[in-house]
Enzyme design. Structure first.
Site, PDB file in Angstrom:
ATOM      1  N   TYR A  32     -31.437  27.743  24.023  1.00 25.73           N
ATOM      2  CA  TYR A  32     -31.722  28.284  22.688  1.00 25.73           C
ATOM      3  C   TYR A  32     -30.584  27.864  21.753  1.00 25.73           C
ATOM      4  O   TYR A  32     -29.930  28.666  21.103  1.00 25.73           O
ATOM      5  CB  TYR A  32     -31.938  29.803  22.705  1.00 25.73           C
ATOM      6  CG  TYR A  32     -32.965  30.210  21.679  1.00 25.73           C
ATOM      7  CD1 TYR A  32     -34.304  29.883  21.853  1.00 25.73           C
ATOM      8  CD2 TYR A  32     -32.579  30.853  20.503  1.00 25.73           C
ATOM      9  CE1 TYR A  32     -35.249  30.198  20.888  1.00 25.73           C
ATOM     10  CE2 TYR A  32     -33.516  31.177  19.534  1.00 25.73           C
ATOM     11  CZ  TYR A  32     -34.856  30.847  19.737  1.00 25.73           C
ATOM     12  OH  TYR A  32     -35.781  31.161  18.787  1.00 25.73           O
ATOM     13  N   HIS A  37     -23.453  25.578  19.743  1.00 28.92           N
ATOM     14  CA  HIS A  37     -23.612  24.674  20.887  1.00 28.92           C
ATOM     15  C   HIS A  37     -23.495  23.220  20.429  1.00 28.92           C
ATOM     16  O   HIS A  37     -22.889  22.383  21.088  1.00 28.92           O
ATOM     17  CB  HIS A  37     -24.993  24.854  21.532  1.00 28.92           C
ATOM     18  CG  HIS A  37     -25.264  26.226  22.065  1.00 28.92           C
ATOM     19  ND1 HIS A  37     -26.142  27.096  21.456  1.00 28.92           N
ATOM     20  CD2 HIS A  37     -24.799  26.872  23.151  1.00 28.92           C
ATOM     21  CE1 HIS A  37     -26.202  28.213  22.158  1.00 28.92           C
ATOM     22  NE2 HIS A  37     -25.399  28.118  23.184  1.00 28.92           N
ATOM     23  N   ASP A 150     -16.742  32.777  23.320  1.00 28.80           N
ATOM     24  CA  ASP A 150     -16.622  33.527  24.573  1.00 28.80           C
ATOM     25  C   ASP A 150     -15.197  33.324  25.086  1.00 28.80           C
ATOM     26  O   ASP A 150     -14.961  32.588  26.054  1.00 28.80           O
ATOM     27  CB  ASP A 150     -17.653  33.031  25.586  1.00 28.80           C
ATOM     28  CG  ASP A 150     -19.073  33.218  25.074  1.00 28.80           C
ATOM     29  OD1 ASP A 150     -19.659  34.261  25.346  1.00 28.80           O
ATOM     30  OD2 ASP A 150     -19.583  32.322  24.363  1.00 28.80           O
ATOM     31  N   LYS A 184     -22.346  32.571  15.278  1.00 29.46           N
ATOM     32  CA  LYS A 184     -23.667  32.137  15.763  1.00 29.46           C
ATOM     33  C   LYS A 184     -23.813  32.521  17.228  1.00 29.46           C
ATOM     34  O   LYS A 184     -22.883  32.383  18.014  1.00 29.46           O
ATOM     35  CB  LYS A 184     -23.816  30.633  15.607  1.00 29.46           C
ATOM     36  CG  LYS A 184     -23.747  30.194  14.161  1.00 29.46           C
ATOM     37  CD  LYS A 184     -24.703  29.064  13.881  1.00 29.46           C
ATOM     38  CE  LYS A 184     -24.616  28.687  12.414  1.00 29.46           C
ATOM     39  NZ  LYS A 184     -25.895  28.313  11.846  1.00 29.46           N
ATOM     40  N   SER A 185     -25.000  32.993  17.565  1.00 32.77           N
ATOM     41  CA  SER A 185     -25.270  33.397  18.949  1.00 32.77           C
ATOM     42  C   SER A 185     -26.771  33.362  19.182  1.00 32.77           C
ATOM     43  O   SER A 185     -27.553  33.705  18.288  1.00 32.77           O
ATOM     44  CB  SER A 185     -24.762  34.824  19.182  1.00 32.77           C
ATOM     45  OG  SER A 185     -25.294  35.347  20.379  1.00 32.77           O
ATOM     46  N   ARG A 187     -28.255  35.378  20.876  1.00 27.77           N
ATOM     47  CA  ARG A 187     -28.704  36.784  20.855  1.00 27.77           C
ATOM     48  C   ARG A 187     -28.909  37.313  19.432  1.00 27.77           C
ATOM     49  O   ARG A 187     -29.477  38.393  19.272  1.00 27.77           O
ATOM     50  CB  ARG A 187     -27.715  37.668  21.615  1.00 27.77           C
ATOM     51  CG  ARG A 187     -27.743  37.432  23.119  1.00 27.77           C
ATOM     52  CD  ARG A 187     -26.967  38.486  23.901  1.00 27.77           C
ATOM     53  NE  ARG A 187     -27.236  38.405  25.325  1.00 27.77           N
ATOM     54  CZ  ARG A 187     -26.464  37.782  26.219  1.00 27.77           C
ATOM     55  NH1 ARG A 187     -25.369  37.156  25.824  1.00 27.77           N
ATOM     56  NH2 ARG A 187     -26.791  37.775  27.501  1.00 27.77           N
TER      57      ARG A 187
HETATM   58  P1  AMP Z   1     -24.244  30.237  25.868  1.00 21.35           P
HETATM   59  O1  AMP Z   1     -25.441  29.370  25.754  1.00 21.35           O
HETATM   60  O2  AMP Z   1     -24.269  31.436  24.987  1.00 21.35           O
HETATM   61  O3  AMP Z   1     -23.865  30.538  27.295  1.00 21.35           O
HETATM   62  O4  AMP Z   1     -23.041  29.361  25.290  1.00 21.35           O
HETATM   63  C1  AMP Z   1     -22.759  28.086  25.799  1.00 21.35           C
HETATM   64  C2  AMP Z   1     -21.442  27.623  25.234  1.00 21.35           C
HETATM   65  O5  AMP Z   1     -21.529  27.559  23.819  1.00 21.35           O
HETATM   66  C3  AMP Z   1     -20.277  28.566  25.569  1.00 21.35           C
HETATM   67  O6  AMP Z   1     -19.131  27.800  25.879  1.00 21.35           O
HETATM   68  C4  AMP Z   1     -20.095  29.335  24.295  1.00 21.35           C
HETATM   69  O7  AMP Z   1     -18.786  29.822  24.098  1.00 21.35           O
HETATM   70  C5  AMP Z   1     -20.439  28.281  23.258  1.00 21.35           C
HETATM   71  N1  AMP Z   1     -20.835  28.927  22.004  1.00 21.35           N
HETATM   72  C6  AMP Z   1     -21.812  29.851  21.823  1.00 21.35           C
HETATM   73  N2  AMP Z   1     -21.840  30.274  20.538  1.00 21.35           N
HETATM   74  C7  AMP Z   1     -20.843  29.595  19.901  1.00 21.35           C
HETATM   75  C8  AMP Z   1     -20.367  29.577  18.556  1.00 21.35           C
HETATM   76  N3  AMP Z   1     -20.888  30.366  17.609  1.00 21.35           N
HETATM   77  N4  AMP Z   1     -19.360  28.750  18.258  1.00 21.35           N
HETATM   78  C9  AMP Z   1     -18.797  27.955  19.209  1.00 21.35           C
HETATM   79  N5  AMP Z   1     -19.201  27.923  20.490  1.00 21.35           N
HETATM   80  C10 AMP Z   1     -20.207  28.727  20.834  1.00 21.35           C
END
Ligand code: AMP
Length: 280
Positions: A32, A37, A150, A184-185, A187
């Site tokens: 997502y 990312h 994170d 950004k997330s 979630r």
């Molecule tokens: P996730 O898909 O949430 O497990 O995130 C995958 C990677 O993307 C992890 O290393 C996160 O820290 C990074 N990430 C997620 N959101 C952000 C963001 N807003 N800014 C920078 N890196 C992010």
């Protein structure tokens, strides 16, 4: 750009790249994908000949009451983000490809994982360390990219790589935010309009903490209290934690006399969001 679902296909592709002398970067994600990312992928593309993005919602890092089932998924969209950013390969395994029925080996860290997110998510980092170790062994990258969003995860992975001699360079990447400051997330998609507005309390409260530090405040308790009070002005927010910790050990500090991580986790309605800043 190829999308593959098996470990063998990844190994075969990486072997071919290695035979040509190419360097390989890895960006582990749960999919997502958003601009956060994408920034990791863009950095990886600029620093490696080939980039693998893993898209895997890792069941092992979700607790029994968490959002494994509802976690957003959209492979077509993810493929486009990866392609646009210049990735070479997406690894999108099924859980059964990563965890066979008799799977029984785990990477469990004795330090760094007890506080912050580890307190309310006790099995989370065991799942993260285990899946990231597997991805490292499958892809054997030169460099791997993780977001400061994170921050605890970044610290944990760096420590794990050092402890277990993975010989992979871990590249930390800055937090990418919406224009109004919300980190950004994936979630964020859970938030309704009111909650989306309320979620701004995370970045705003951290800005308040940073403002105090810039004005010379060195007492961690006072900064923590100011951030806490700020968050509590938002009726939809419920604090999981507000912590100021040593950026190397993740242990709480009382004075700001070393590099620190100010980290918060806050429920907005049912959605748990995290944010942080680091002062080094
Ligand atoms: P996730 O898909 O949430 O497990 O995130 C995958 C990677 O993307 C992890 O290393 C996160 O820290 C990074 N990430 C997620 N959101 C952000 C963001 N807003 N800014 C920078 N890196 C992010």
């Amino acid at each position: 750009m190829k999308i593959v679902k098996t470990v063998d296909e990844v190994r075969k592709q990486v072997k071919e790249w290695r035979s040509k002398g190419y360097s390989v970067g890895l960006v582990p994600t749960m999919g997502y994908l958003h601009e956060g990312h994408k920034s990791l992928i863009t950095s990886a593309v600029s620093q490696n000949d080939k980039v693998v993005v893993s898209v895997f919602v890792n069941p092992m890092q979700f607790g029994p009451t968490e959002d494994l089932e509802s976690y957003p998924r959209d492979m077509d969209r993810d493929a486009k983000v990866c392609e646009d950013a210049g990735a070479s390969l997406i690894f999108n395994p099924e859980p059964s490809e990563m965890y066979h029925d008799d799977f029984s080996s785990f990477v469990d860290m004795g330090t760094l994982t007890g506080g912050l997110c580890g307190k309310s998510r006790p099995i989370h980092f065991r799942g993260v360390c285990t899946v990231v170790s597997k991805l490292f062994n499958i892809v054997t990258p030169d460099k791997a990219y993780f977001g400061q969003k994170d921050a605890q995860q970044l610290a944990v992975i760096r420590h794990m790589v050092s402890d277990l001699n993975f010989g992979i360079e871990i590249v930390g990447c800055p937090i990418i935010r919406e224009e109004d400051g919300l980190a950004k997330s994936s979630r964020n998609t859970y938030l309704n309009e009111n909650e989306r507005n309320a979620a701004l309390i995370l970045s705003k409260s951290l800005n308040e903490g940073r403002r105090l530090i810039e004005a010379g405040e060195k007492d961690a308790a006072k900064i923590k209290q100011a951030i806490t009070d700020y968050i509590n002005t938002e009726p939809l927010a419920k604090i999981d934690y507000v912590e100021i910790v040593d950026w190397n050990t993740l242990e709480p500090v009382s004075k700001l006399d070393r590099p620190i991580l100010a980290a918060i986790a806050v429920y907005i309605g049912k959605t748990r969001l995290i944010d942080n800043f680091i002062i080094s």
